[in-house]
Design a protein around this motif. Structure first.
Motif, PDB file in Angstrom:
ATOM      1  N   SER A   1      15.173  77.016  26.407  1.00  5.34           N
ATOM      2  CA  SER A   1      16.307  76.093  26.309  1.00  5.34           C
ATOM      3  C   SER A   1      15.801  74.679  26.087  1.00  5.34           C
ATOM      4  CB  SER A   1      17.173  76.150  27.581  1.00  5.34           C
ATOM      5  OG  SER A   1      16.443  75.667  28.691  1.00  5.34           O
ATOM      6  N   ALA A   2      16.702  73.828  25.631  1.00  2.76           N
ATOM      7  CA  ALA A   2      16.335  72.423  25.420  1.00  2.76           C
ATOM      8  C   ALA A   2      15.996  71.745  26.736  1.00  2.76           C
ATOM      9  CB  ALA A   2      17.479  71.688  24.723  1.00  2.76           C
ATOM     10  N   GLU A   3      16.664  72.187  27.852  1.00  2.60           N
ATOM     11  CA  GLU A   3      16.367  71.603  29.145  1.00  2.60           C
ATOM     12  C   GLU A   3      14.931  71.894  29.571  1.00  2.60           C
ATOM     13  OE1 GLU A   3      19.024  73.200  28.348  1.00  2.60           O
ATOM     14  OE2 GLU A   3      20.808  72.069  28.946  1.00  2.60           O
ATOM     15  N   ASP A   4      14.459  73.143  29.285  1.00  3.88           N
ATOM     16  CA  ASP A   4      13.076  73.489  29.624  1.00  3.88           C
ATOM     17  C   ASP A   4      12.085  72.658  28.819  1.00  3.88           C
ATOM     18  OD1 ASP A   4      14.008  75.323  31.412  1.00  3.88           O
ATOM     19  OD2 ASP A   4      13.903  77.023  30.014  1.00  3.88           O
ATOM     20  N   ALA A   5      12.435  72.401  27.567  1.00  5.03           N
ATOM     21  CA  ALA A   5      11.554  71.585  26.722  1.00  5.03           C
ATOM     22  C   ALA A   5      11.469  70.166  27.251  1.00  5.03           C
ATOM     23  CB  ALA A   5      12.066  71.599  25.281  1.00  5.03           C
ATOM     24  N   LEU A   6      12.609  69.615  27.615  1.00  2.00           N
ATOM     25  CA  LEU A   6      12.607  68.251  28.130  1.00  2.00           C
ATOM     26  C   LEU A   6      11.870  68.179  29.461  1.00  2.00           C
ATOM     27  CD1 LEU A   6      13.548  65.353  27.758  1.00  2.00           C
ATOM     28  CD2 LEU A   6      15.692  65.949  28.893  1.00  2.00           C
ATOM     29  N   GLU A   7      12.052  69.206  30.311  1.00  2.00           N
ATOM     30  CA  GLU A   7      11.338  69.234  31.589  1.00  2.00           C
ATOM     31  C   GLU A   7       9.831  69.247  31.363  1.00  2.00           C
ATOM     32  OE1 GLU A   7      10.699  69.231  35.629  1.00  2.00           O
ATOM     33  OE2 GLU A   7      12.582  68.951  34.534  1.00  2.00           O
ATOM     34  N   ARG A   8       9.358  70.004  30.343  1.00  4.76           N
ATOM     35  CA  ARG A   8       7.922  70.047  30.028  1.00  4.76           C
ATOM     36  C   ARG A   8       7.419  68.694  29.554  1.00  4.76           C
ATOM     37  NH1 ARG A   8       3.168  71.533  31.486  1.00  4.76           N
ATOM     38  NH2 ARG A   8       1.683  71.836  29.747  1.00  4.76           N
ATOM     39  N   LEU A   9       8.241  68.017  28.760  1.00 10.09           N
ATOM     40  CA  LEU A   9       7.858  66.685  28.294  1.00 10.09           C
ATOM     41  C   LEU A   9       7.735  65.703  29.460  1.00 10.09           C
ATOM     42  CD1 LEU A   9      10.021  66.312  25.071  1.00 10.09           C
ATOM     43  CD2 LEU A   9       7.545  66.549  25.182  1.00 10.09           C
ATOM     44  N   LEU A  10       8.644  65.776  30.409  1.00  5.86           N
ATOM     45  CA  LEU A  10       8.585  64.886  31.558  1.00  5.86           C
ATOM     46  C   LEU A  10       7.347  65.160  32.398  1.00  5.86           C
ATOM     47  CD1 LEU A  10      12.354  64.912  32.643  1.00  5.86           C
ATOM     48  CD2 LEU A  10      11.122  63.088  31.492  1.00  5.86           C
ATOM     49  N   GLN A  11       6.979  66.438  32.531  1.00  5.30           N
ATOM     50  CA  GLN A  11       5.773  66.772  33.292  1.00  5.30           C
ATOM     51  C   GLN A  11       4.520  66.214  32.623  1.00  5.30           C
ATOM     52  OE1 GLN A  11       5.931  71.032  33.544  1.00  5.30           O
ATOM     53  NE2 GLN A  11       7.446  71.028  35.245  1.00  5.30           N
ATOM     54  N   LEU A  12       4.482  66.318  31.310  1.00  9.32           N
ATOM     55  CA  LEU A  12       3.327  65.784  30.581  1.00  9.32           C
ATOM     56  C   LEU A  12       3.276  64.264  30.666  1.00  9.32           C
ATOM     57  CD1 LEU A  12       3.399  68.094  27.425  1.00  9.32           C
ATOM     58  CD2 LEU A  12       1.797  68.185  29.339  1.00  9.32           C
ATOM     59  N   ALA A  13       4.448  63.632  30.706  1.00  8.04           N
ATOM     60  CA  ALA A  13       4.473  62.173  30.825  1.00  8.04           C
ATOM     61  C   ALA A  13       3.933  61.737  32.172  1.00  8.04           C
ATOM     62  CB  ALA A  13       5.904  61.665  30.633  1.00  8.04           C
ATOM     63  N   GLU A  14       4.300  62.477  33.227  1.00  8.49           N
ATOM     64  CA  GLU A  14       3.772  62.145  34.543  1.00  8.49           C
ATOM     65  C   GLU A  14       2.263  62.351  34.594  1.00  8.49           C
ATOM     66  OE1 GLU A  14       5.873  64.520  37.309  1.00  8.49           O
ATOM     67  OE2 GLU A  14       7.800  63.495  37.040  1.00  8.49           O
ATOM     68  N   LEU A  15       1.803  63.410  33.910  1.00  2.00           N
ATOM     69  CA  LEU A  15       0.361  63.676  33.889  1.00  2.00           C
ATOM     70  C   LEU A  15      -0.397  62.572  33.181  1.00  2.00           C
ATOM     71  CD1 LEU A  15      -1.967  65.642  34.462  1.00  2.00           C
ATOM     72  CD2 LEU A  15      -1.487  66.718  32.259  1.00  2.00           C
ATOM     73  N   ALA A  16       0.156  62.067  32.097  1.00  7.67           N
ATOM     74  CA  ALA A  16      -0.505  60.994  31.364  1.00  7.67           C
ATOM     75  C   ALA A  16      -0.573  59.716  32.181  1.00  7.67           C
ATOM     76  CB  ALA A  16       0.228  60.747  30.043  1.00  7.67           C
ATOM     77  N   ALA A  17       0.446  59.501  33.030  1.00  7.75           N
ATOM     78  CA  ALA A  17       0.463  58.289  33.840  1.00  7.75           C
ATOM     79  C   ALA A  17      -0.474  58.384  35.037  1.00  7.75           C
ATOM     80  CB  ALA A  17       1.883  58.012  34.326  1.00  7.75           C
ATOM     81  N   ASN A  18      -0.925  59.606  35.362  1.00  8.16           N
ATOM     82  CA  ASN A  18      -1.787  59.817  36.525  1.00  8.16           C
ATOM     83  C   ASN A  18      -3.244  59.781  36.081  1.00  8.16           C
ATOM     84  OD1 ASN A  18      -2.869  60.457  38.969  1.00  8.16           O
ATOM     85  ND2 ASN A  18      -1.964  62.504  39.113  1.00  8.16           N
ATOM     86  N   THR A  19      -3.840  58.609  36.062  1.00  9.96           N
ATOM     87  CA  THR A  19      -5.229  58.448  35.586  1.00  9.96           C
ATOM     88  C   THR A  19      -6.236  58.931  36.604  1.00  9.96           C
ATOM     89  OG1 THR A  19      -5.225  56.216  36.494  1.00  9.96           O
ATOM     90  CG2 THR A  19      -4.601  56.455  34.195  1.00  9.96           C
ATOM     91  N   ALA A  20      -5.801  59.107  37.887  1.00  7.94           N
ATOM     92  CA  ALA A  20      -6.743  59.530  38.932  1.00  7.94           C
ATOM     93  C   ALA A  20      -7.109  60.994  38.788  1.00  7.94           C
ATOM     94  CB  ALA A  20      -6.131  59.286  40.310  1.00  7.94           C
ATOM     95  N   ALA A  21      -6.344  61.811  38.106  1.00  9.41           N
ATOM     96  CA  ALA A  21      -6.643  63.241  37.956  1.00  9.41           C
ATOM     97  C   ALA A  21      -6.481  63.629  36.507  1.00  9.41           C
ATOM     98  CB  ALA A  21      -5.722  64.077  38.835  1.00  9.41           C
ATOM     99  N   PRO A  22      -7.492  63.324  35.689  1.00  9.82           N
ATOM    100  CA  PRO A  22      -7.377  63.581  34.254  1.00  9.82           C
ATOM    101  C   PRO A  22      -7.310  65.056  33.916  1.00  9.82           C
ATOM    102  CG  PRO A  22      -9.579  62.874  34.811  1.00  9.82           C
ATOM    103  CD  PRO A  22      -8.780  62.705  36.051  1.00  9.82           C
ATOM    104  N   ASP A  23      -7.819  65.915  34.777  1.00  9.26           N
ATOM    105  CA  ASP A  23      -7.824  67.351  34.467  1.00  9.26           C
ATOM    106  C   ASP A  23      -6.688  68.098  35.125  1.00  9.26           C
ATOM    107  OD1 ASP A  23     -10.120  66.940  33.046  1.00  9.26           O
ATOM    108  OD2 ASP A  23     -11.419  67.329  34.791  1.00  9.26           O
ATOM    109  N   ALA A  24      -5.737  67.355  35.690  1.00  8.23           N
ATOM    110  CA  ALA A  24      -4.668  68.017  36.427  1.00  8.23           C
ATOM    111  C   ALA A  24      -3.723  68.792  35.542  1.00  8.23           C
ATOM    112  CB  ALA A  24      -3.879  66.990  37.234  1.00  8.23           C
ATOM    113  N   SER A  25      -3.813  68.524  34.219  1.00 12.06           N
ATOM    114  CA  SER A  25      -2.890  69.213  33.326  1.00 12.06           C
ATOM    115  C   SER A  25      -3.112  70.705  33.323  1.00 12.06           C
ATOM    116  CB  SER A  25      -3.010  68.655  31.899  1.00 12.06           C
ATOM    117  OG  SER A  25      -4.336  68.834  31.435  1.00 12.06           O
ATOM    118  N   GLU A  26      -4.327  71.113  33.680  1.00 11.19           N
ATOM    119  CA  GLU A  26      -4.594  72.547  33.660  1.00 11.19           C
ATOM    120  C   GLU A  26      -3.874  73.265  34.781  1.00 11.19           C
ATOM    121  OE1 GLU A  26      -8.739  73.012  33.799  1.00 11.19           O
ATOM    122  OE2 GLU A  26      -9.137  71.991  31.907  1.00 11.19           O
ATOM    123  N   ASP A  27      -3.555  72.540  35.852  1.00 12.66           N
ATOM    124  CA  ASP A  27      -2.921  73.178  37.005  1.00 12.66           C
ATOM    125  C   ASP A  27      -1.407  73.079  36.995  1.00 12.66           C
ATOM    126  OD1 ASP A  27      -5.576  71.791  38.964  1.00 12.66           O
ATOM    127  OD2 ASP A  27      -5.475  73.753  37.950  1.00 12.66           O
TER     128      ASP A  27
END
Length: 739
Positions: free
Chosen positions: A682-708
């Motif tokens: 759904s479009a909501e799931d896509a937007l939720e994924r984008l928001l998660q990636l945005a939070e990950l990009a803003a978190n410079t203290a854990a650059p590898d956190a995207s894998e988890d």
């Protein structure tokens, strides 16, 4: 038609009772009789008093200077038929006055017998004439023995009075000392005096009837009856007019006046004045009671012309103080046993007023209107009566016997709109407010306006509250101002309040608004919109919107303006807003602010959008009436037509608003997001994924956190889950959209 009572030409009830008691004793010459004033009198002494009275009457009329006989018209007012009765007469009027009052002077007058064409001669003071007058034959047959009841009574009666033929034609003619040369005005004044005395006589009959009814069957008490002389007007052929009444001999005693003064301890005159106020439905009051024994004359009637009927509606005079006259009497009157016997209601007074003695005399109207105090409350000794300067404060809550909790007040008034400024059911409330205003003005104290005693301030608060409890609009506004933290230098500035009285302030203003007070509409709206004395809840804002609409509608009305009431028909603070008109609204701005409330704060209510469009249109109409508001009117018109330019979203339930998602993208960005979202369920799931990636990009203290990070389920052509997207795979433009 009210004819002169026979008592007018007989001895008083007190003397009659005294004579009967003396005549019924076995030893008349030695028996002593105790009068009401405590004096012991022998029957022979009573006879001597009667002889002396008769001698003085003859002396008074022996100096009558016979003037020219004049033909005139006697006019008597019939209050039952509301009409004048006339007859032609011949009169002789003394050349010099024998007495003067504050307004009028008195002349002796003799009425000529039209058939005999003769005037009764002045009696010879040395000639003893015994006349039994109108006494019935059965009474005369008792005998002439002075030791018997009949003989003693008849002799005393005859000695006290003139011959029947003489006394029925001896009058006192009265005229004004100031405007008698203005023939038309003086004629009107004489007719008013006659009508007033006829009205007073009418109420005396009602008083006697009520007293007899209340005392019926009570053998321990007898009715103390009263009466007024019947007056008439004499119009001479040369245009002069006089008021005339039967001549009475005796000591005139004044019992009260028309400015709150009370003379003597006699209760009957005070009760009669109060009786007329209650019996008339609070539309008039007979005061200035004076006369001989309980036969009165020269009354003053305070009344409200707007509530009068017939000819009496035009019988206004300069001594009619209206509401202020009512208030002055009620302030000085103390409820007594005669009031209680008649079942008259109690007029509420403050505790400090009940503890003070009744003022023994009042000031004249001229001094009263100039601000001279009627009574010095500071003369009362006791706690809590210290002077309060202009810089000192007395708490509103310190007034005794007054509950200032808003929940304890019954402010539900269902009063239809009246065609008069002051309906009769509000007259008593207006009297309370008038008393409070006189305390503020210093009319009830000789102190300066800036120096009130604590007792006076507490009494003023008490009467303001009593008037507010009865729903008088100006009292509601006045007490609300005292209960607020706003300036009230124009009314009892020495009184202050606390936060505990703020709910009462708002409740009083809402009540005044419900009664249609224009200033209250705007004041309530201002307090609620600004969140003063109340939270800005949806219910409060809805009340504010309604008040704004009522204010704008009433303020912009251009209908027929009701006639301005006479000054004495209403309280002196009638129409006063006590500062609540400084709310800042104009009709167009009130409509506009109400429209904004429906458009934004109240948008969840059904029909709010349509209501706001209607109010914007009304605001535009009001603004167009003033050329200076042309630009404002154009803006209001654009607001009113906004519905045609952009369709408003249909109202939906709260659950639907939470589940609905609207994402608007323009240009190729929308197409690229659709390609990205195609891999999700759904479009909501896509937007939720984008928001998660945005939070990950803003978190410079854990650059590898995207894998988890948890991954959203993806779908391929076969419906199986696809591998999660990496950060680098997200389109750069979508990152820019997310900020």
């Amino acid at each position: 038609m009210y004819l002169p009572a026979a008592r007018h030409f007989e001895i008083s009830e007190q003397t009659r009772s005294l004579l009967k008691h003396a005549a019924s004793t076995t030893s008349v010459s030695s028996e002593k009789v105790v009068s009401e004033d405590g004096k012991k009198l022998k029957p022979s002494a009573v006879l001597e008093h009667a002889k002396e009275a008769r001698r003085r009457i003859r002396e008074m009329w022996s100096s009558f200077e016979v003037g020219e006989r004049q033909i005139g018209t006697k006019r008597i007012f019939d209050i039952e038929q509301d009409d004048w009765l006339e007859e032609r007469i011949l009169v002789e009027i003394d050349a010099k006055s024998f007495g003067q009052g504050a307004i009028r002077e008195c002349f002796r007058m003799k009425e000529v017998n039209m058939q005999e064409r003769s005037v009764p001669q002045s009696p010879n003071p040395d000639q003893e004439v015994v006349s039994f007058g109108d006494i019935s034959p059965s009474a005369r047959s008792v005998g002439s023995d002075e030791g018997s009841e009949g003989g003693f009574f008849l002799v005393a009666n005859s000695l006290l009075e003139m011959r029947h033929s003489e006394r029925r034609r001896l009058y006192v003619a009265k005229r004004s000392m100031q405007d008698f040369q203005d023939l038309d005005q003086h004629r009107h004044d004489c007719s008013v005096d006659v009508m007033h005395q006829a009205m007073a006589k009418h109420y005396a009959e009602l008083y006697n009837q009520s007293l007899r009814t209340k005392l019926q069957g009570d053998s321990g008490h007898f009715p103390h009856l009263i009466d007024f002389l019947l007056t008439h007007m004499i119009e001479l052929e040369d245009g002069r007019t006089f008021g005339a009444e039967a001549f009475l001999f005796g000591n005139y005693i004044k019992h009260n006046n028309n400015s709150g003064g009370t003379m003597g301890a006699k209760k009957t005159p005070q009760t009669f004045s109060y009786f007329t106020f209650v019996k008339s439905g609070r539309s008039l009051m007979v005061v200035d009671i004076q006369g001989i024994d309980d036969i009165y004359t020269d009354p003053v009637i305070h009344f409200l012309p707007c509530h009068a009927s017939g000819s009496f509606r035009k019988a206004d005079s300069s001594v009619n103080l209206g509401i202020r006259g009512f208030a002055l009497f009620l302030w000085s009157h103390r409820y007594n046993d005669v009031d209680r016997t008649l079942g008259l209601p109690v007029f509420a007074l403050a505790r400090s007023e009940l503890e003070t003695p009744v003022p023994e005399q009042g000031t004249c109207i001229r001094d009263l209107n100039a601000g001279v105090g009627v009574w010095d409350l500071t003369s009362r000794s006791g706690h809590g009566n210290s002077n309060v300067g202009s810089s000192d404060k007395v708490l509103l809550s310190s007034a005794p016997d007054l509950d200032l909790r808003a929940s304890s007040w019954d402010l539900s008034f269902n009063r239809p709109k009246s065609s008069v400024a002051l309906p009769l059911d509000l007259v008593e409330a207006a009297c309370h407010m008038e008393i409070a205003a006189m305390y503020h003005e210093g009319r009830l104290s000789p102190n300066a306006a800036s120096l009130r005693t604590r007792a006076e301030l507490e009494a003023a608060i008490f009467h303001t509250a009593e008037a507010a409890k009865q729903g008088l609009p100006e009292a509601l506004l006045a007490l609300a101002r005292l209960a607020s933290d706003m300036d009230h230098s124009d009314f009892l500035p020495q009184v202050s309040s606390t936060d505990a009285e703020r709910p009462l302030c708002l409740a009083l203003l809402k009540t005044a608004s419900n009664l249609g007070v224009l200033a209250a509409h705007g004041a309530v709206a201002r307090l609620l919109v600004d969140g003063v004395y109340s939270d800005k809840t949806e219910e409060a804002l809805l009340v504010a919107a309604n008040c704004l609409e009522k204010y704008a509608s009433d303020a912009s009305e251009t209908g027929t303006v009701p006639p301005e009431p006479l000054k004495h028909e209403v309280c002196c603070r009638h129409g006063c807003s006590f500062g609540w008109d400084a709310h800042g609204w104009e009709p167009h701005s009130a409509y506009a602010r109400a429209a904004e409330l429906y458009e934004h704060e109240l948008r969840s209510r059904p029909g709010s959008w349509a209501k706001s469009r209607e109010l914007w249109s009304l605001a535009a109409e009001c603004a167009l009436e003033d050329p200076r508001l042309a630009k404002q009117a154009m803006r209001y018109t654009e607001k009113a037509e906004q519905e045609e330019l952009e369709e408003a979203p249909a109202p939906c339930d709260e659950a639907d608003r939470q589940d609905a998602l609207v994402l608007r993208l323009q240009g190729d960005l929308q197409e690229r997001f659709q390609k990205f979202a195609a891999a999700f369920t759904s479009a909501e799931d896509a937007l939720e994924r984008l928001l998660q990636l945005a939070e990950l990009a803003a978190n410079t203290a854990a650059p590898d956190a995207s894998e988890d990070l948890p991954t959203a389920p993806l779908k391929d052509a076969g419906g199986s889950s696809a591998a999660p997207l990496k950060e680098a795979e997200v389109d750069e433009d979508i990152w820019a959209l997310l900020g």
